[in-house]
Design a protein around this motif. Sequence first.
Motif, mmCIF file in Angstrom:
data_model
loop_
_atom_site.group_PDB
_atom_site.id
_atom_site.type_symbol
_atom_site.label_atom_id
_atom_site.label_comp_id
_atom_site.label_asym_id
_atom_site.label_seq_id
_atom_site.Cartn_x
_atom_site.Cartn_y
_atom_site.Cartn_z
ATOM 1 N N MET A 328 8.324 -47.446 -27.419
ATOM 2 C CA MET A 328 8.397 -48.055 -28.757
ATOM 3 C C MET A 328 6.982 -48.248 -29.293
ATOM 4 S SD MET A 328 11.520 -50.742 -28.335
ATOM 5 C CE MET A 328 10.770 -51.650 -27.015
ATOM 6 N N ASP A 329 6.725 -47.617 -30.430
ATOM 7 C CA ASP A 329 5.414 -47.669 -31.095
ATOM 8 C C ASP A 329 5.671 -48.356 -32.430
ATOM 9 O OD1 ASP A 329 3.065 -47.158 -32.495
ATOM 10 O OD2 ASP A 329 2.867 -45.102 -31.773
ATOM 11 N N MET A 330 5.274 -49.635 -32.536
ATOM 12 C CA MET A 330 5.697 -50.428 -33.694
ATOM 13 C C MET A 330 4.582 -51.426 -34.054
ATOM 14 S SD MET A 330 9.650 -51.178 -32.506
ATOM 15 C CE MET A 330 9.299 -52.384 -31.238
ATOM 16 N N ALA A 340 -0.691 -54.187 -37.106
ATOM 17 C CA ALA A 340 -0.905 -53.878 -35.694
ATOM 18 C C ALA A 340 -0.353 -52.480 -35.433
ATOM 19 C CB ALA A 340 -0.189 -54.901 -34.825
ATOM 20 N N ASP A 341 -0.678 -51.929 -34.285
ATOM 21 C CA ASP A 341 -0.175 -50.602 -33.889
ATOM 22 C C ASP A 341 -0.100 -50.617 -32.366
ATOM 23 O OD1 ASP A 341 0.423 -47.945 -33.548
ATOM 24 O OD2 ASP A 341 -1.522 -47.193 -34.201
ATOM 25 N N ILE A 342 1.060 -50.987 -31.861
ATOM 26 C CA ILE A 342 1.199 -51.241 -30.425
ATOM 27 C C ILE A 342 2.312 -50.361 -29.861
ATOM 28 C CG2 ILE A 342 1.706 -53.015 -28.682
ATOM 29 C CD1 ILE A 342 0.692 -55.134 -30.637
ATOM 30 N N SER A 426 -7.705 -42.630 -29.766
ATOM 31 C CA SER A 426 -8.065 -43.779 -30.593
ATOM 32 C C SER A 426 -8.098 -43.434 -32.068
ATOM 33 C CB SER A 426 -9.467 -44.284 -30.221
ATOM 34 O OG SER A 426 -9.478 -44.784 -28.909
ATOM 35 N N HIS A 427 -7.896 -44.446 -32.867
ATOM 36 C CA HIS A 427 -8.192 -44.366 -34.303
ATOM 37 C C HIS A 427 -8.554 -45.763 -34.774
ATOM 38 C CE1 HIS A 427 -4.181 -46.097 -35.206
ATOM 39 N NE2 HIS A 427 -3.719 -45.262 -34.302
ATOM 40 N N HIS A 428 -9.223 -45.820 -35.899
ATOM 41 C CA HIS A 428 -9.498 -47.129 -36.488
ATOM 42 C C HIS A 428 -8.200 -47.703 -37.035
ATOM 43 C CE1 HIS A 428 -13.922 -47.573 -36.395
ATOM 44 N NE2 HIS A 428 -13.891 -46.258 -36.250
ATOM 45 N N VAL A 433 -2.699 -48.111 -40.994
ATOM 46 C CA VAL A 433 -2.572 -47.885 -39.554
ATOM 47 C C VAL A 433 -3.625 -46.875 -39.086
ATOM 48 C CG1 VAL A 433 -0.702 -46.171 -39.798
ATOM 49 C CG2 VAL A 433 -1.021 -47.370 -37.648
ATOM 50 N N HIS A 434 -3.844 -45.832 -39.854
ATOM 51 C CA HIS A 434 -4.966 -44.927 -39.556
ATOM 52 C C HIS A 434 -6.058 -45.259 -40.571
ATOM 53 C CE1 HIS A 434 -1.731 -42.121 -37.716
ATOM 54 N NE2 HIS A 434 -2.137 -43.037 -36.858
ATOM 55 N N ASP A 435 -6.705 -46.374 -40.329
ATOM 56 C CA ASP A 435 -7.648 -46.920 -41.307
ATOM 57 C C ASP A 435 -8.906 -46.043 -41.394
ATOM 58 O OD1 ASP A 435 -7.846 -48.991 -43.168
ATOM 59 O OD2 ASP A 435 -9.177 -50.178 -41.894
ATOM 60 N N VAL A 457 -6.396 -47.951 -28.433
ATOM 61 C CA VAL A 457 -6.594 -47.129 -27.230
ATOM 62 C C VAL A 457 -5.191 -46.788 -26.746
ATOM 63 C CG1 VAL A 457 -7.644 -46.935 -24.951
ATOM 64 C CG2 VAL A 457 -8.748 -48.348 -26.701
ATOM 65 N N GLU A 458 -4.821 -45.508 -26.847
ATOM 66 C CA GLU A 458 -3.416 -45.146 -26.707
ATOM 67 C C GLU A 458 -3.179 -43.799 -26.039
ATOM 68 O OE1 GLU A 458 -1.510 -43.901 -30.404
ATOM 69 O OE2 GLU A 458 -3.239 -44.613 -31.533
ATOM 70 N N PRO A 459 -3.604 -43.671 -24.790
ATOM 71 C CA PRO A 459 -3.293 -42.410 -24.112
ATOM 72 C C PRO A 459 -1.805 -42.319 -23.778
ATOM 73 C CG PRO A 459 -4.228 -43.957 -22.570
ATOM 74 C CD PRO A 459 -4.263 -44.638 -23.908
HETATM 75 N N1 GLY Z 1 1.748 -45.303 -34.622
HETATM 76 C C1 GLY Z 1 0.935 -44.220 -34.947
HETATM 77 C C2 GLY Z 1 -0.210 -44.124 -34.059
HETATM 78 O O1 GLY Z 1 -0.172 -44.671 -32.975
HETATM 79 O O2 GLY Z 1 -1.212 -43.564 -34.384
#
Ligand code: GLY
Length: 519
Positions: A328-330, A340-342, A426-428, A433-435, A457-459
């Motif tokens: 779950m990516d929410m 947030a982006d978790i 990673s993204h800002h 969300v993709h700032d 940080v999302e591998p």
């Molecule tokens: N939820 C979109 C991303 O993780 O970049």
Amino acid sequence: MSTQQPRLPNRQTPFSEAFVAFIPTDWEPYAEELPGRLPAAEFTEARRDAVSAAFPGERLVVPAGPLKVRSNDTDYRFRPHSAFAHLTGLGTDREPDAVLVLEPSFADASATGDDIDAGGDDQGDGAGVEPTGHTAALYFKPRAPRTDPEFYADARYGEMWVGQRESLEEMTAMTGLACHPLADLPAALTAGIDRVETRIVRDVDDRLTTLLDELRRTNDVAFDPCVDVELATTLSELRLIKDEFEIEQMQLACDDTAVGFEAVARDFPTAVANGRGERWCEGVFSLHARHRGNDVGYGSICASGDHANTLHWIRNEGDLADGDLILMDMGVEVDSLYTADITRTLPVNGCFTPAQRKVYEAVLAAQQAGIDAARPGAKFSDVHTAAIRVVAEHLRAWGVLPVEVETSLDQLAGGHHRRWMVHGTSHHLGIDVHDCAQARQEYYREGTLRPGMVITVEPGIYFKATDILVPAELRGIGVRIEDDILITEDGARILSDKLPRDPDAVEAWLADLLGSTGA
Ligand code: GLY
Ligand code: MN
Ligand code: MN
């Protein structure tokens, strides 16, 4: 043969003269007390000053954007453009069609647009005049008086349809900005257009961009589209470092998101029992996003089983099965619009199988390597470099990666590992969300991490059920773990640390939420 009746031209019943005379009468007057200042307004002046300093002597136009049609005569809920929200402090639902204009001022007042038009003098070419900053003005549609048909007959803007709107004075009180009716904007943009360079954030409000382009054309203004792109770039780069208010809002967004995740996990048994469990999880999270904040910050990904291997699985139409993992990516977008982006990948019944745990622990190790690399002074790309090496090492150790780790990590000759993690680490993150997506490479991908930056940080490792290079027991397992990290003066802070990551802690957390019944 059809027996259909002819259709009425529209659904609106005409208003009688009696109604038009009656409707404005016998209402309490609008409150005289002005609303309080928006919490963000304390910070927006400094942000506008930074933009002003980047474009001395130029007129800068930052639209909020119009309402967008969802279908026929229904609109999406309004969400202002991020640059507009950032520079005005206006968030939830405000303000369709509004436009922020930063009007340049000069040491010699005769060089301003108004004076140029009024006086027709010859000082407007900038020679001999010094730009002294900008005056910010907000153009918007203030509420119409109750005598105006808009009050009762306009389903998009009318008070009877969408609620009471602000007056000019009220909007000034909220934002600290000088406010003008939107109807005055064309004249403001026309004044001095041939002398004052004007830049607009394009692709936000097509009608306004077309109007400005038309003004440029009819006034023989030489126009290089790059000037508008540079404005968008600067506004994006301005958000790379978050101020105190933004950091507080992002912490709030992460905390609210944790509440939403917890509610979803607690409801796993219901999601399994009801069928279409992915949709149930999406719905429960949305409830909390709307309740605690403005909305979800992006389409929630609720991906059970093999769906986890589709990176942007937002169809969310699958069942949830006992024994599955659900990725779950929410993220909750709070009222100020920071999100947030978790991501958490959780065992639906509360316990990882050995195969699931094996992949999960590898991703966690990669994530920890990425988090450890996220330090002030490090390069943005160092985070990905650290995380992807750990991913590649695990893939090789499991016999999945067909070449040596070093070969695969060689960008030109290799890249084989990307079959199982094709996205970046990673993204800002911020008001988008993709700032900061328009920031230049040298400040983003090749940039240096600085205190005040917030990155994810999302591998992940994604083993599709159909991937015959992968050992059979690992096929159909997809894991991503995503956290939101604030770079500090001496390291980093995990803003999303209210949700467990360690697999034992995840199981303990789920045991607590699910009780003894499990799913
Ligand atoms: N939820 C979109 C991303 O993780 O970049
Ligand atoms: Mn992300
Ligand atoms: Mn995400």
